[in-house]
Design an enzyme around this catalytic site. Sequence first.
Site, PDB file in Angstrom:
ATOM      1  N   SER A  48       0.979  -1.118  -0.217  1.00 17.16           N
ATOM      2  CA  SER A  48       0.135   0.041  -0.202  1.00 17.16           C
ATOM      3  C   SER A  48       0.872   1.252  -0.121  1.00 17.16           C
ATOM      4  O   SER A  48       1.916   1.206  -0.321  1.00 17.16           O
ATOM      5  CB  SER A  48      -0.910  -0.172   1.330  1.00 17.16           C
ATOM      6  OG  SER A  48      -2.035   1.021   0.986  1.00 17.16           O
ATOM      7  N   ASN A  49       0.258   2.304   0.187  1.00 15.14           N
ATOM      8  CA  ASN A  49       1.235   3.735   0.276  1.00 15.14           C
ATOM      9  C   ASN A  49       0.503   4.571   1.305  1.00 15.14           C
ATOM     10  O   ASN A  49      -0.445   4.180   2.148  1.00 15.14           O
ATOM     11  CB  ASN A  49       1.176   4.460  -0.870  1.00 15.14           C
ATOM     12  CG  ASN A  49      -0.321   4.745  -1.431  1.00 15.14           C
ATOM     13  OD1 ASN A  49      -1.129   5.306  -0.835  1.00 15.14           O
ATOM     14  ND2 ASN A  49      -0.873   4.074  -2.654  1.00 15.14           N
ATOM     15  N   HIS A  50       1.249   5.633   1.629  1.00 16.72           N
ATOM     16  CA  HIS A  50       0.830   6.635   2.972  1.00 16.72           C
ATOM     17  C   HIS A  50      -0.283   7.498   2.617  1.00 16.72           C
ATOM     18  O   HIS A  50      -0.555   8.283   3.552  1.00 16.72           O
ATOM     19  CB  HIS A  50       2.168   7.598   3.221  1.00 16.72           C
ATOM     20  CG  HIS A  50       3.100   6.815   3.729  1.00 16.72           C
ATOM     21  ND1 HIS A  50       3.047   6.195   5.014  1.00 16.72           N
ATOM     22  CD2 HIS A  50       4.576   6.587   3.301  1.00 16.72           C
ATOM     23  CE1 HIS A  50       4.416   5.664   5.080  1.00 16.72           C
ATOM     24  NE2 HIS A  50       5.420   5.781   4.162  1.00 16.72           N
ATOM     25  N   ALA A  54      -4.758   7.458  -4.422  1.00 16.15           N
ATOM     26  CA  ALA A  54      -3.137   7.091  -4.650  1.00 16.15           C
ATOM     27  C   ALA A  54      -3.314   5.525  -5.010  1.00 16.15           C
ATOM     28  O   ALA A  54      -3.120   4.646  -4.270  1.00 16.15           O
ATOM     29  CB  ALA A  54      -2.381   7.158  -3.358  1.00 16.15           C
TER      30      ALA A  54
END
Length: 403
Positions: free
Chosen positions: A211-213, A278
């Site tokens: 995943s991402n922030h 995102a």
Amino acid sequence: MARVLANKRVVVGVTGGIAAYKTVELVRRLIQGGAIVDVVMTEAATAFVGSLTFQAITRRPVQVTTVGVWEGEQAGHVTLGAAADVMIIAPATADALAKLAHGLADDAVTLTALACPAPLIVAPAMDQYMYLHPATQENLERLRRRGVTVIGPHRGPLASGMVGEGRMAEPEELFGAVRAVLGRAGPLAGCRVVVTAGPTREAIDPVRFLSNHSSGKMGYALAEVARDRGAGTTLISGPTCLPAPFGVRFVAVESAAEMAAAVEEAISDADVLVMCAAVADFRPRQVSAEKIKKRTASLLLELEPTPDILASVARPGLLKVGFAAETERLLEHGHEKLVQKGIDLLVINDARRTMGAETARVTLLRRGREPEGLPDLPKEEVAERIWDAIQELLAERERVAQG
Ligand code: CTP
């Protein structure tokens, strides 16, 4: 600050229920949002929260009695009601609802409501049996038919110790309801928009993912502002810690593939797509059916690209807004994306400082125009500026269509 609230006059009526303590937070949020708030209370409400508390937060007199309030700066119920842009009664007891339904006006709250031509929102709060009683249900039905917006109540622990229906909606939801009601005839009324937000999660095995922030803050703010301006809004969100905004159709997804399917369905009758999510660019080629054990000396994950949602959406007439999260050569990469993905408006930000933060410094890129750099602003304000730009593009299209 929410533009839809700026300098709007909101009258908050408080009747006698334990949930009155939550109304303090609602009033605080409304004031922070830029509204001018007047509080009116019943005598019974003051047994739960003192009028001084509301006076201190609003810095304005609080009306509790039905007589003797025509002095100096103080406004009587007629003046208050007539000047209001919206009135919300929270908590609204079964007794208050009965009075409102029948036009009775023997306390400061119902008296002000009767003298108020602005839209009315009520947030019922009471014990389950009082709420389910046919008398209360009929009163609520009568109010709904009259155009009153009824928010909640919800299921949960009640003051009596029981768990059931009757719990007042949370301040966050009521705050959203005030904004939605104030904005329903706004500049985007009749327009259908789809906003995506948050990260996606790409499964590695049943317990792990890539995943991402992304926190989802920017996308949620964009959906809220669209709703504030009257748009029929769908928010498609990856996993975040944020509550679903009031008055928005909410679709929860996990992976890029799920988001792609949800976007495709939602845009069938939409005018604008804002791809703020995102989306993961890569996912594991194979998802292990069982948890991968650490016995393996090293682990190599083979990744494959996810479908590019924005690039593949090609519905004629759909206005496409994209976001470019870059860490270097922002404008150059932005221009490439604008052309490659057939985007009408691209919002470029520096991914390193924007993801998860409260503020953002973005640049707006449109074809045939100079890039427009915005200062560092809270994400709510960035959302307002982005919708200003989208509205401009929609107006331009309208002008071209009309020849
Ligand atoms: N996007 C998308 N589908 C993907 C990846 C991105 O729809 N699989 C959208 C994003 O929501 C955003 C825009 O495309 O609006 C640009 O995303 P970004 O990650 O900045 O760019 P990429 O196209 O993924 O290119 P790169 O990662 O090489 O910068």
